[in-house]
Design an enzyme around this catalytic site. Structure first.
Site, PDB file in Angstrom:
ATOM      1  N   ASN A 206       0.831  -1.206   0.000  1.00 33.39           N
ATOM      2  CA  ASN A 206       0.000   0.000   0.000  1.00 33.39           C
ATOM      3  C   ASN A 206       0.864   1.253   0.000  1.00 33.39           C
ATOM      4  O   ASN A 206       0.536   2.254  -0.655  1.00 33.39           O
ATOM      5  CB  ASN A 206      -0.925   0.001   1.219  1.00 33.39           C
TER       6      ASN A 206
ATOM      7  N   GLU B  69      -0.374  15.771 -20.002  1.00 35.53           N
ATOM      8  CA  GLU B  69       0.782  15.662 -20.895  1.00 35.53           C
ATOM      9  C   GLU B  69       1.390  14.270 -20.832  1.00 35.53           C
ATOM     10  O   GLU B  69       1.824  13.724 -21.859  1.00 35.53           O
ATOM     11  CB  GLU B  69       1.830  16.716 -20.515  1.00 35.53           C
TER      12      GLU B  69
END
Length: 357
Positions: free
Chosen positions: A222, A248
Protein backbone atom coordinates in the site's frame (compact mmCIF):
# COMPACT_ATOMS: atom_id res chain seq x y z
CA UNK A 1 -4.02 28.30 -11.07
CA UNK A 2 -4.55 25.23 -8.87
CA UNK A 3 -5.23 21.93 -10.65
CA UNK A 4 -7.34 19.61 -8.51
CA UNK A 5 -7.39 15.82 -8.38
CA UNK A 6 -10.36 13.86 -7.03
CA UNK A 7 -9.47 10.49 -5.55
CA UNK A 8 -11.97 7.61 -5.66
CA UNK A 9 -11.28 4.79 -3.18
CA UNK A 10 -13.21 1.65 -4.05
CA UNK A 11 -13.31 -1.59 -2.09
CA UNK A 12 -11.29 -2.79 0.85
CA UNK A 13 -7.96 -2.62 -0.94
CA UNK A 14 -8.62 0.80 -2.44
CA UNK A 15 -9.54 2.28 0.92
CA UNK A 16 -6.55 0.73 2.65
CA UNK A 17 -4.27 2.25 0.02
CA UNK A 18 -6.14 5.51 0.50
CA UNK A 19 -5.41 5.44 4.21
CA UNK A 20 -1.67 5.23 3.51
CA UNK A 21 -1.91 7.76 0.69
CA UNK A 22 -3.54 10.53 2.72
CA UNK A 23 -1.11 10.02 5.58
CA UNK A 24 1.90 10.29 3.25
CA UNK A 25 0.38 13.23 1.35
CA UNK A 26 -0.06 15.20 4.56
CA UNK A 27 3.51 14.42 5.63
CA UNK A 28 4.89 15.42 2.24
CA UNK A 29 3.12 18.77 2.16
CA UNK A 30 3.97 19.46 5.82
CA UNK A 31 7.67 19.06 5.01
CA UNK A 32 7.42 21.63 2.18
CA UNK A 33 4.85 23.98 3.65
CA UNK A 34 6.32 24.92 7.01
CA UNK A 35 4.24 28.12 7.23
CA UNK A 36 0.95 26.19 7.46
CA UNK A 37 -0.60 28.14 4.60
CA UNK A 38 -3.07 26.76 2.08
CA UNK A 39 -0.99 27.04 -1.09
CA UNK A 40 -1.63 25.85 -4.66
CA UNK A 41 0.27 22.59 -4.15
CA UNK A 42 -1.87 21.66 -1.15
CA UNK A 43 -5.09 22.53 -2.98
CA UNK A 44 -4.55 19.73 -5.51
CA UNK A 45 -5.61 17.04 -3.05
CA UNK A 46 -7.20 19.07 -0.24
CA UNK A 47 -9.81 21.73 0.46
CA UNK A 48 -9.48 24.36 3.18
CA UNK A 49 -12.67 24.90 5.20
CA UNK A 50 -13.68 26.90 8.24
CA UNK A 51 -15.60 24.49 10.48
CA UNK A 52 -16.81 27.28 12.75
CA UNK A 53 -19.60 27.80 10.23
CA UNK A 54 -22.46 25.41 9.49
CA UNK A 55 -22.14 24.18 6.83
CA UNK A 56 -18.33 24.60 6.79
CA UNK A 57 -17.21 27.63 4.81
CA UNK A 58 -14.96 26.96 1.82
CA UNK A 59 -11.80 29.08 1.90
CA UNK A 60 -10.45 29.74 -1.64
CA UNK A 61 -6.78 29.22 -2.45
CA UNK A 62 -6.35 32.82 -3.56
CA UNK A 63 -2.66 33.76 -3.67
CA UNK A 64 -1.73 30.73 -1.61
CA UNK A 65 -1.16 32.63 1.63
CA UNK A 66 -4.37 31.84 3.52
CA UNK A 67 -3.82 30.06 6.85
CA UNK A 68 -4.95 26.44 7.09
CA UNK A 69 -8.18 26.12 9.06
CA UNK A 70 -9.31 22.54 8.51
CA UNK A 71 -8.27 20.30 5.62
CA UNK A 72 -10.74 18.08 3.79
CA UNK A 73 -9.65 15.49 1.23
CA UNK A 74 -10.92 15.74 -2.33
CA UNK A 75 -12.14 12.17 -2.25
CA UNK A 76 -15.10 9.82 -2.43
CA UNK A 77 -14.90 6.54 -0.49
CA UNK A 78 -16.92 3.51 -1.67
CA UNK A 79 -17.13 0.03 -0.20
CA UNK A 80 -19.92 -2.52 0.01
CA UNK A 81 -18.66 -3.45 3.48
CA UNK A 82 -18.36 -0.73 6.08
CA UNK A 83 -15.47 -2.12 8.12
CA UNK A 84 -12.48 -0.46 6.42
CA UNK A 85 -14.17 2.91 5.89
CA UNK A 86 -15.43 2.94 9.48
CA UNK A 87 -11.90 2.24 10.66
CA UNK A 88 -10.55 5.06 8.48
CA UNK A 89 -13.18 7.55 9.66
CA UNK A 90 -12.57 6.72 13.33
CA UNK A 91 -8.77 6.90 12.98
CA UNK A 92 -6.34 9.81 13.03
CA UNK A 93 -7.30 10.75 9.46
CA UNK A 94 -11.02 10.88 10.17
CA UNK A 95 -11.19 14.69 10.15
CA UNK A 96 -10.28 14.67 6.44
CA UNK A 97 -13.67 13.21 5.54
CA UNK A 98 -17.34 13.82 6.31
CA UNK A 99 -20.52 11.79 5.77
CA UNK A 100 -21.05 13.37 2.34
CA UNK A 101 -17.89 11.72 1.04
CA UNK A 102 -18.44 8.01 1.56
CA UNK A 103 -20.85 5.25 0.54
CA UNK A 104 -21.01 1.89 2.32
CA UNK A 105 -23.07 -1.27 2.07
CA UNK A 106 -23.52 -4.14 4.50
CA UNK A 107 -23.08 -7.50 2.81
CA UNK A 108 -20.12 -6.90 0.46
CA UNK A 109 -19.72 -8.20 -3.08
CA UNK A 110 -18.60 -11.71 -2.14
CA UNK A 111 -15.40 -11.51 -4.24
CA UNK A 112 -17.65 -11.58 -7.31
CA UNK A 113 -17.17 -9.08 -10.14
CA UNK A 114 -20.72 -9.64 -11.43
CA UNK A 115 -22.23 -8.89 -8.01
CA UNK A 116 -20.35 -5.59 -7.89
CA UNK A 117 -20.83 -4.54 -11.51
CA UNK A 118 -24.33 -5.79 -12.22
CA UNK A 119 -25.99 -5.38 -8.81
CA UNK A 120 -24.28 -2.80 -6.60
CA UNK A 121 -23.07 -0.60 -9.46
CA UNK A 122 -26.55 0.22 -10.81
CA UNK A 123 -28.02 0.30 -7.28
CA UNK A 124 -25.59 2.96 -6.02
CA UNK A 125 -24.94 4.74 -9.34
CA UNK A 126 -26.99 7.86 -8.59
CA UNK A 127 -25.56 8.22 -5.09
CA UNK A 128 -21.99 7.79 -6.37
CA UNK A 129 -22.46 10.34 -9.15
CA UNK A 130 -24.03 12.83 -6.75
CA UNK A 131 -21.12 12.64 -4.32
CA UNK A 132 -18.63 12.95 -7.18
CA UNK A 133 -20.57 15.92 -8.58
CA UNK A 134 -20.35 17.73 -5.24
CA UNK A 135 -16.59 17.26 -5.21
CA UNK A 136 -16.28 18.44 -8.81
CA UNK A 137 -18.25 21.61 -8.06
CA UNK A 138 -15.69 22.48 -5.38
CA UNK A 139 -12.87 22.45 -7.94
CA UNK A 140 -11.64 25.46 -9.92
CA UNK A 141 -9.84 23.45 -12.61
CA UNK A 142 -10.26 19.69 -12.29
CA UNK A 143 -7.20 17.88 -13.64
CA UNK A 144 -8.02 14.19 -13.19
CA UNK A 145 -9.85 11.44 -11.37
CA UNK A 146 -7.64 8.87 -9.63
CA UNK A 147 -9.14 5.46 -8.85
CA UNK A 148 -7.68 3.28 -6.07
CA UNK A 149 -8.89 -0.32 -6.25
CA UNK A 150 -7.92 -3.95 -6.66
CA UNK A 151 -8.76 -6.23 -9.54
CA UNK A 152 -9.15 -9.42 -7.51
CA UNK A 153 -12.09 -8.63 -5.23
CA UNK A 154 -15.74 -8.03 -5.98
CA UNK A 155 -16.24 -4.37 -5.05
CA UNK A 156 -12.88 -3.10 -6.32
CA UNK A 157 -13.18 -4.85 -9.67
CA UNK A 158 -16.96 -4.83 -10.21
CA UNK A 159 -18.09 -1.53 -8.70
CA UNK A 160 -14.73 0.01 -9.64
CA UNK A 161 -15.15 -0.75 -13.35
CA UNK A 162 -18.76 0.46 -13.18
CA UNK A 163 -17.59 3.79 -11.73
CA UNK A 164 -15.02 4.10 -14.53
CA UNK A 165 -17.87 3.76 -17.03
CA UNK A 166 -19.95 6.34 -15.16
CA UNK A 167 -17.07 8.83 -15.20
CA UNK A 168 -16.47 8.25 -18.89
CA UNK A 169 -20.08 9.17 -19.65
CA UNK A 170 -20.47 12.01 -17.13
CA UNK A 171 -17.01 13.61 -17.48
CA UNK A 172 -15.63 12.58 -20.89
CA UNK A 173 -13.09 15.42 -20.98
CA UNK A 174 -11.49 14.61 -17.61
CA UNK A 175 -8.62 12.13 -17.56
CA UNK A 176 -8.82 9.04 -15.39
CA UNK A 177 -5.93 7.20 -13.76
CA UNK A 178 -6.42 3.87 -12.01
CA UNK A 179 -4.04 2.43 -9.45
CA UNK A 180 -4.97 -1.18 -10.02
CA UNK A 181 -3.69 -3.88 -7.69
CA UNK A 182 -3.39 -7.18 -9.55
CA UNK A 183 -3.73 -10.48 -7.62
CA UNK A 184 -0.59 -12.51 -7.05
CA UNK A 185 -0.11 -16.04 -8.39
CA UNK A 186 -0.76 -17.55 -4.94
CA UNK A 187 -3.95 -15.55 -4.26
CA UNK A 188 -6.33 -17.75 -2.23
CA UNK A 189 -9.49 -16.14 -3.71
CA UNK A 190 -10.66 -18.55 -6.39
CA UNK A 191 -12.54 -15.85 -8.36
CA UNK A 192 -9.58 -13.45 -8.62
CA UNK A 193 -8.57 -14.45 -12.20
CA UNK A 194 -12.19 -14.05 -13.34
CA UNK A 195 -12.57 -10.68 -11.63
CA UNK A 196 -9.28 -9.41 -13.08
CA UNK A 197 -10.13 -10.53 -16.60
CA UNK A 198 -13.55 -8.83 -16.51
CA UNK A 199 -12.12 -5.63 -15.06
CA UNK A 200 -9.31 -5.46 -17.63
CA UNK A 201 -11.81 -5.37 -20.46
CA UNK A 202 -13.19 -2.12 -19.04
CA UNK A 203 -10.18 -0.46 -17.43
CA UNK A 204 -8.72 2.95 -18.21
CA UNK A 205 -5.17 4.17 -17.60
CA UNK A 206 -3.69 1.61 -15.25
CA UNK A 207 -0.74 1.82 -12.88
CA UNK A 208 -0.18 -1.82 -12.15
CA UNK A 209 1.70 -3.36 -9.26
CA UNK A 210 2.40 -6.83 -8.00
CA UNK A 211 3.18 -8.51 -4.71
CA UNK A 212 5.94 -7.41 -2.34
CA UNK A 213 7.46 -9.28 0.58
CA UNK A 214 8.38 -8.34 4.15
CA UNK A 215 7.08 -8.46 7.70
CA UNK A 216 3.99 -6.49 6.67
CA UNK A 217 3.67 -7.17 2.93
CA UNK A 218 0.26 -5.56 2.46
CA UNK A 219 1.22 -2.40 4.34
CA UNK A 220 4.43 -2.18 2.32
CA UNK A 221 2.51 -2.72 -0.91
CA UNK A 222 0.00 0.00 0.00
CA UNK A 223 2.89 2.34 0.79
CA UNK A 224 4.45 1.71 -2.63
CA UNK A 225 1.16 2.46 -4.39
CA UNK A 226 0.66 5.62 -2.32
CA UNK A 227 4.20 6.86 -2.99
CA UNK A 228 3.78 6.14 -6.67
CA UNK A 229 0.76 8.44 -6.84
CA UNK A 230 2.60 11.18 -4.97
CA UNK A 231 5.52 10.95 -7.39
CA UNK A 232 3.23 10.84 -10.42
CA UNK A 233 1.41 14.00 -9.37
CA UNK A 234 4.40 15.87 -7.91
CA UNK A 235 5.16 17.66 -11.17
CA UNK A 236 1.77 19.36 -11.20
CA UNK A 237 1.89 20.21 -7.49
CA UNK A 238 5.42 21.56 -7.08
CA UNK A 239 7.64 23.78 -9.19
CA UNK A 240 10.47 22.21 -11.14
CA UNK A 241 12.96 22.70 -13.95
CA UNK A 242 10.96 20.56 -16.37
CA UNK A 243 7.35 20.18 -15.28
CA UNK A 244 4.65 18.06 -16.92
CA UNK A 245 1.05 17.54 -15.85
CA UNK A 246 -1.05 14.38 -15.97
CA UNK A 247 -2.64 15.30 -19.30
CA UNK A 248 0.78 15.66 -20.89
CA UNK A 249 1.92 12.30 -19.50
CA UNK A 250 -1.19 10.64 -20.89
CA UNK A 251 -0.81 12.30 -24.30
CA UNK A 252 2.73 10.97 -24.65
CA UNK A 253 2.17 7.48 -23.25
CA UNK A 254 -1.20 6.54 -24.76
CA UNK A 255 -0.83 6.54 -28.57
CA UNK A 256 -4.14 4.76 -29.20
CA UNK A 257 -7.26 4.63 -26.98
CA UNK A 258 -7.03 0.89 -26.32
CA UNK A 259 -3.29 0.96 -25.51
CA UNK A 260 -3.87 2.63 -22.16
CA UNK A 261 -2.32 0.24 -19.62
CA UNK A 262 0.79 1.84 -18.15
CA UNK A 263 3.44 -0.24 -16.43
CA UNK A 264 5.21 1.57 -13.61
CA UNK A 265 8.57 1.24 -11.92
CA UNK A 266 10.38 3.02 -9.09
CA UNK A 267 14.07 3.19 -8.29
CA UNK A 268 15.22 3.57 -4.64
CA UNK A 269 16.17 7.07 -3.54
CA UNK A 270 19.87 7.80 -2.91
CA UNK A 271 21.03 10.19 -0.22
CA UNK A 272 22.83 12.58 -2.53
CA UNK A 273 23.81 14.86 0.34
CA UNK A 274 25.93 12.03 1.76
CA UNK A 275 27.22 10.70 -1.55
CA UNK A 276 30.56 12.45 -1.27
CA UNK A 277 32.28 13.92 -4.31
CA UNK A 278 30.62 15.12 -7.47
CA UNK A 279 31.85 12.00 -9.26
CA UNK A 280 30.19 9.79 -6.64
CA UNK A 281 26.94 11.76 -6.94
CA UNK A 282 27.04 11.35 -10.71
CA UNK A 283 27.46 7.59 -10.36
CA UNK A 284 24.55 7.46 -7.88
CA UNK A 285 22.29 9.31 -10.32
CA UNK A 286 23.30 7.03 -13.18
CA UNK A 287 22.55 4.02 -10.99
CA UNK A 288 19.01 5.26 -10.36
CA UNK A 289 18.36 5.50 -14.08
CA UNK A 290 19.74 1.99 -14.53
CA UNK A 291 17.72 0.54 -11.67
CA UNK A 292 14.39 1.90 -12.87
CA UNK A 293 14.68 -0.36 -15.92
CA UNK A 294 15.74 -3.43 -13.94
CA UNK A 295 13.36 -6.36 -13.57
CA UNK A 296 13.31 -6.22 -9.75
CA UNK A 297 12.14 -2.60 -9.75
CA UNK A 298 9.06 -3.13 -11.92
CA UNK A 299 5.75 -2.96 -10.08
CA UNK A 300 4.35 -5.78 -12.14
CA UNK A 301 5.98 -9.03 -13.18
CA UNK A 302 7.69 -8.09 -16.45
CA UNK A 303 11.24 -8.07 -17.78
CA UNK A 304 12.04 -4.69 -19.41
CA UNK A 305 14.96 -6.12 -21.37
CA UNK A 306 12.63 -8.55 -23.14
CA UNK A 307 9.79 -6.08 -23.67
CA UNK A 308 8.92 -3.64 -26.44
CA UNK A 309 8.30 -0.01 -25.51
CA UNK A 310 5.85 2.33 -27.18
CA UNK A 311 6.85 5.29 -25.00
CA UNK A 312 8.48 6.01 -21.68
CA UNK A 313 8.19 8.82 -19.10
CA UNK A 314 10.89 9.45 -16.51
CA UNK A 315 9.92 11.55 -13.48
CA UNK A 316 12.80 12.64 -11.23
CA UNK A 317 12.61 14.35 -7.85
CA UNK A 318 15.33 15.91 -5.71
CA UNK A 319 18.26 18.30 -5.86
CA UNK A 320 20.84 15.81 -7.11
CA UNK A 321 19.66 15.56 -10.71
CA UNK A 322 19.98 18.14 -13.48
CA UNK A 323 18.53 18.42 -16.98
CA UNK A 324 21.90 17.43 -18.41
CA UNK A 325 21.86 14.26 -16.26
CA UNK A 326 18.41 13.48 -17.64
CA UNK A 327 19.44 13.91 -21.27
CA UNK A 328 22.68 12.00 -20.78
CA UNK A 329 21.01 9.00 -19.16
CA UNK A 330 18.16 8.88 -21.67
CA UNK A 331 20.76 8.72 -24.45
CA UNK A 332 22.67 6.02 -22.55
CA UNK A 333 19.65 3.82 -21.84
CA UNK A 334 17.59 4.34 -24.96
CA UNK A 335 19.71 2.15 -27.22
CA UNK A 336 19.35 -0.79 -24.79
CA UNK A 337 15.58 -0.87 -25.14
CA UNK A 338 13.41 -2.13 -27.96
CA UNK A 339 11.33 0.84 -29.05
CA UNK A 340 8.45 0.92 -31.54
CA UNK A 341 8.46 3.98 -33.80
CA UNK A 342 4.96 5.42 -34.13
CA UNK A 343 4.24 7.69 -37.12
CA UNK A 344 2.58 10.50 -35.16
CA UNK A 345 4.70 10.27 -31.99
CA UNK A 346 7.11 13.18 -31.58
CA UNK A 347 8.97 11.80 -28.55
CA UNK A 348 9.40 8.24 -27.32
CA UNK A 349 10.89 9.47 -24.03
CA UNK A 350 9.37 12.14 -21.82
CA UNK A 351 11.19 13.60 -18.82
CA UNK A 352 10.17 15.64 -15.82
CA UNK A 353 12.52 17.15 -13.25
CA UNK A 354 11.55 18.57 -9.86
CA UNK A 355 14.29 20.06 -7.71
CA UNK A 356 13.94 20.26 -3.96
CA UNK A 357 10.97 17.90 -3.66
Amino acid sequence: MPREIITLQCGQCGNQIGCRFWDLALREHASHNTNATFDHALSSFFRNVDTRHSPPLEIPTGTGNSPIRSLKARAVLIDMEEGVIKQLISGHLGDLFDTKQYITGNSGSGNNWAQGHEVYGPEYADDILEKIRKQVELCDSLQSFVMLHSLGGGTGSGVGSYIVELLHDAYPQVYQFSTSIFPSVDDDVVTSPYNSQKENTRGKHSIAKGKVKGDKPFDSMNGIAANLLLHLTSSMRFEGSLNVDLNEITTNLVPYPKLHFLVSSMAPHSAFSHAGSAAQQHRAINQLFTEVFMRDNQLIKVDPTRSTYLACALLMRGNGCTISDLHQNVARIKHRLTMVSLPHATKSFRGSLLCGT
